[in-house]
Design a protein around this motif. Structure first.
Motif, PDB file in Angstrom:
ATOM      1  N   ALA A   1     -10.046  -0.461 -18.410  1.00  0.00           N
ATOM      2  CA  ALA A   1      -9.838  -0.240 -16.974  1.00  0.00           C
ATOM      3  C   ALA A   1     -11.164  -0.034 -16.260  1.00  0.00           C
ATOM      4  N   GLU A   2     -12.073   0.742 -16.867  1.00  0.00           N
ATOM      5  CA  GLU A   2     -13.368   0.978 -16.234  1.00  0.00           C
ATOM      6  C   GLU A   2     -14.192  -0.303 -16.198  1.00  0.00           C
ATOM      7  N   CYS A   3     -14.117  -1.105 -17.254  1.00  0.00           N
ATOM      8  CA  CYS A   3     -14.861  -2.372 -17.275  1.00  0.00           C
ATOM      9  C   CYS A   3     -14.402  -3.300 -16.156  1.00  0.00           C
ATOM     10  N   LEU A   4     -13.103  -3.374 -15.932  1.00  0.00           N
ATOM     11  CA  LEU A   4     -12.594  -4.225 -14.854  1.00  0.00           C
ATOM     12  C   LEU A   4     -13.051  -3.724 -13.490  1.00  0.00           C
ATOM     13  N   GLN A   5     -13.049  -2.396 -13.307  1.00  0.00           N
ATOM     14  CA  GLN A   5     -13.545  -1.826 -12.062  1.00  0.00           C
ATOM     15  C   GLN A   5     -15.019  -2.155 -11.863  1.00  0.00           C
ATOM     16  N   LEU A   6     -15.786  -2.038 -12.938  1.00  0.00           N
ATOM     17  CA  LEU A   6     -17.214  -2.318 -12.862  1.00  0.00           C
ATOM     18  C   LEU A   6     -17.476  -3.782 -12.519  1.00  0.00           C
ATOM     19  N   PHE A   7     -16.666  -4.687 -13.078  1.00  0.00           N
ATOM     20  CA  PHE A   7     -16.866  -6.100 -12.792  1.00  0.00           C
ATOM     21  C   PHE A   7     -16.522  -6.425 -11.339  1.00  0.00           C
ATOM     22  N   ARG A   8     -15.485  -5.775 -10.809  1.00  0.00           N
ATOM     23  CA  ARG A   8     -15.157  -5.988  -9.389  1.00  0.00           C
ATOM     24  C   ARG A   8     -16.313  -5.521  -8.508  1.00  0.00           C
ATOM     25  N   LEU A   9     -16.855  -4.347  -8.850  1.00  0.00           N
ATOM     26  CA  LEU A   9     -17.965  -3.811  -8.068  1.00  0.00           C
ATOM     27  C   LEU A   9     -19.203  -4.685  -8.223  1.00  0.00           C
ATOM     28  N   LEU A  10     -19.445  -5.155  -9.451  1.00  0.00           N
ATOM     29  CA  LEU A  10     -20.590  -6.030  -9.699  1.00  0.00           C
ATOM     30  C   LEU A  10     -20.488  -7.305  -8.875  1.00  0.00           C
ATOM     31  N   ASP A  11     -19.301  -7.893  -8.850  1.00  0.00           N
ATOM     32  CA  ASP A  11     -19.102  -9.118  -8.081  1.00  0.00           C
ATOM     33  C   ASP A  11     -19.363  -8.879  -6.592  1.00  0.00           C
TER      34      ASP A  11
ATOM     35  N   GLY B   1      16.993  -0.813 -21.591  1.00  0.00           N
ATOM     36  CA  GLY B   1      17.041  -2.252 -21.843  1.00  0.00           C
ATOM     37  C   GLY B   1      16.711  -3.104 -20.641  1.00  0.00           C
ATOM     38  N   ALA B   2      16.093  -2.491 -19.589  1.00  0.00           N
ATOM     39  CA  ALA B   2      15.733  -3.242 -18.387  1.00  0.00           C
ATOM     40  C   ALA B   2      14.287  -3.703 -18.468  1.00  0.00           C
ATOM     41  N   ILE B   3      13.962  -4.708 -17.669  1.00  0.00           N
ATOM     42  CA  ILE B   3      12.575  -5.166 -17.545  1.00  0.00           C
ATOM     43  C   ILE B   3      12.194  -5.138 -16.066  1.00  0.00           C
ATOM     44  N   VAL B   4      10.980  -4.695 -15.785  1.00  0.00           N
ATOM     45  CA  VAL B   4      10.474  -4.638 -14.416  1.00  0.00           C
ATOM     46  C   VAL B   4       9.368  -5.673 -14.280  1.00  0.00           C
ATOM     47  N   VAL B   5       9.513  -6.575 -13.313  1.00  0.00           N
ATOM     48  CA  VAL B   5       8.567  -7.675 -13.129  1.00  0.00           C
ATOM     49  C   VAL B   5       7.908  -7.540 -11.759  1.00  0.00           C
ATOM     50  N   MET B   6       6.590  -7.658 -11.724  1.00  0.00           N
ATOM     51  CA  MET B   6       5.848  -7.570 -10.463  1.00  0.00           C
ATOM     52  C   MET B   6       4.712  -8.575 -10.479  1.00  0.00           C
ATOM     53  N   GLU B   7       4.196  -8.866  -9.287  1.00  0.00           N
ATOM     54  CA  GLU B   7       3.068  -9.779  -9.168  1.00  0.00           C
ATOM     55  C   GLU B   7       1.758  -9.029  -9.371  1.00  0.00           C
ATOM     56  N   ALA B   8       0.750  -9.750  -9.844  1.00  0.00           N
ATOM     57  CA  ALA B   8      -0.586  -9.178  -9.931  1.00  0.00           C
ATOM     58  C   ALA B   8      -1.177  -9.157  -8.532  1.00  0.00           C
ATOM     59  N   THR B   9      -1.217  -7.976  -7.922  1.00  0.00           N
ATOM     60  CA  THR B   9      -1.655  -7.863  -6.522  1.00  0.00           C
ATOM     61  C   THR B   9      -2.908  -7.016  -6.403  1.00  0.00           C
ATOM     62  N   GLY B  10      -3.878  -7.254  -7.264  1.00  0.00           N
ATOM     63  CA  GLY B  10      -5.118  -6.488  -7.183  1.00  0.00           C
ATOM     64  C   GLY B  10      -4.904  -5.044  -7.575  1.00  0.00           C
ATOM     65  N   TYR B  11      -5.149  -4.143  -6.634  1.00  0.00           N
ATOM     66  CA  TYR B  11      -5.090  -2.718  -6.942  1.00  0.00           C
ATOM     67  C   TYR B  11      -3.664  -2.158  -6.923  1.00  0.00           C
ATOM     68  N   TYR B  12      -2.792  -2.698  -6.079  1.00  0.00           N
ATOM     69  CA  TYR B  12      -1.524  -2.043  -5.798  1.00  0.00           C
ATOM     70  C   TYR B  12      -0.572  -2.001  -6.986  1.00  0.00           C
ATOM     71  N   HIS B  13      -0.524  -3.061  -7.778  1.00  0.00           N
ATOM     72  CA  HIS B  13       0.451  -3.094  -8.868  1.00  0.00           C
ATOM     73  C   HIS B  13       0.030  -2.258 -10.062  1.00  0.00           C
TER      74      HIS B  13
ATOM     75  N   LYS C   1       0.812  -1.218   0.000  1.00  0.00           N
ATOM     76  CA  LYS C   1       0.000   0.000   0.000  1.00  0.00           C
ATOM     77  C   LYS C   1       0.849   1.273   0.000  1.00  0.00           C
ATOM     78  N   ASP C   2       1.885   1.315   0.823  1.00  0.00           N
ATOM     79  CA  ASP C   2       2.644   2.550   1.015  1.00  0.00           C
ATOM     80  C   ASP C   2       3.974   2.596   0.283  1.00  0.00           C
ATOM     81  N   VAL C   3       4.630   1.449   0.126  1.00  0.00           N
ATOM     82  CA  VAL C   3       5.956   1.422  -0.504  1.00  0.00           C
ATOM     83  C   VAL C   3       6.057   0.243  -1.460  1.00  0.00           C
ATOM     84  N   PHE C   4       7.105   0.289  -2.284  1.00  0.00           N
ATOM     85  CA  PHE C   4       7.426  -0.903  -3.067  1.00  0.00           C
ATOM     86  C   PHE C   4       8.931  -1.146  -3.001  1.00  0.00           C
TER      87      PHE C   4
END
Length: 323
Positions: free
Chosen positions: A121-131, A46-58, A14-17
């Motif tokens: 992006a809005e569709c994904l937000q709407l689906f989360r809210l719908l669920d 030429g670098a690549i940044v890799v992160m996990e799918a962490t819901g909202y934070y990433h 939430k606060d740092v990475f």
């Protein structure tokens, strides 16, 4: 072999990475616009940044880096978790997690991230809210049933629950209407194609389009079935372990449930699905297993229809590329 000059693993909260570079080691930044800018300044070309799918934070960081022409990958957290377990790691901190993500990216070919459009992006937000609202409505219905079982001793409580359910019904209808209008803006043709498949309704078609980015996320139907979690897993070991085959259930639960409900209708109106269901039942398979197989078949039909660009045709769907 990793083709990038440097690989960065990012563990974001939430606060740092925390990040760990394959050449530069550990660093930490605030999870805000200023922190993003500071991170961007130290990134070599030429670098690549890799992160996990962490819901909202990433999401914010991935979008920011992508728009600044940095190569980004968002990977499945379960894959990284299995990688860490395989290494028998005994330390778990934000720093160690960032290093583990970096090591995972160095050892595996990772998928590249494509930024979402504003509509996606809005569709994904709407689906989360719908669920969320659908779960609340189910809970409210259960409470109403409980009050009815008690004989409704408190009319005030029952009326309050009825108002709550009516409000949720209105919100759900509004979200579904908004979703439909957004998808029609960019994917009207694909929406028409998918709803031509007997058994696939507008809601399932909408969900399929949104979560697959118009089926662009997957190269084969098998990959899509694995993502949804309706592929069988075999449990056998030696001569003593002979477990029943089950679906993996590692995937998108909401989409899996929608497809399972669609399978009932497909058994009546989709010829290929009906024949598959009857063949499995006649072999002595359970009806539930047969319906899961129909769900898998439906998803493969949708994949084939979306990629061919042609509406469903019972005479030709069996020869479309399903794998």
């Amino acid at each position: 072999m990793n083709k990038y000059k440097e690989t960065f693993g990012v563990d974001i909260s939430k606060d740092v990475f925390d990040l760990y570079g394959s050449n530069s080691g550990h660093n930490q930044f605030n999870n805000d616009g200023k922190g993003f800018g500071s991170f961007l300044k130290i990134l070599p070309e030429g670098a690549i940044v890799v992160m996990e799918a962490t819901g909202y934070y990433h999401y914010r960081l991935a979008q920011f880096l992508y728009k600044n022409h940095v190569v980004v990958s968002v990977v499945n957290p379960l894959s990284v978790k299995r990688f860490i377990q395989m290494k028998l790691a005994k330390i778990k901190t934000d720093k160690s997690d960032a290093k583990a993500i970096c090591d995972y990216a160095m050892a595996n070919e990772v998928p590249l991230y494509n930024a979402l459009t504003d509509v996606q992006a809005e569709c994904l937000q709407l689906f989360r809210l719908l669920d969320s609202y659908l779960k609340k409505r189910t809970a409210t219905k259960n409470k109403m049933h409980g009050e009815e079982t008690l004989g409704i001793p408190s009319k005030f409580v029952y009326r309050s629950l009825k108002r709550d359910r009516k409000h949720l019904d209105g919100e759900i209808a509004g979200i579904e209407e908004r979703l439909l209008s957004l998808v029609k803006k960019e994917q009207q043709h694909q929406l028409t194609l998918l709803t031509s498949v007997p058994g696939i309704g507008p809601k399932t078609a909408l969900f399929l389009i949104v979560v697959t980015d118009g089926f662009s996320k997957f190269e084969t139907a098998g990959q899509l079935c694995s993502y949804v979690g309706i592929t069988p897993t075999i449990r056998e070991s030696g001569s003593s372990v002979r477990g029943r085959s089950r679906i993996s259930k590692v995937g998108n639960k909401k989409l899996r449930n929608l497809l399972f409900l669609c399978a009932f209708n497909a058994c009546k109106h989709n010829r290929a699905c009906r024949e598959l269901y009857q063949r499995l039942v006649n072999k002595g398979k359970s009806k539930k297993l047969a319906l899961i197989a129909v769900s898998n078949k439906l998803l493969k039909q949708c994949f084939a229809i979306a990629n061919s660009g042609n509406p469903y045709d019972p005479e030709h769907v069996s020869v479309l590329k399903l794998q």
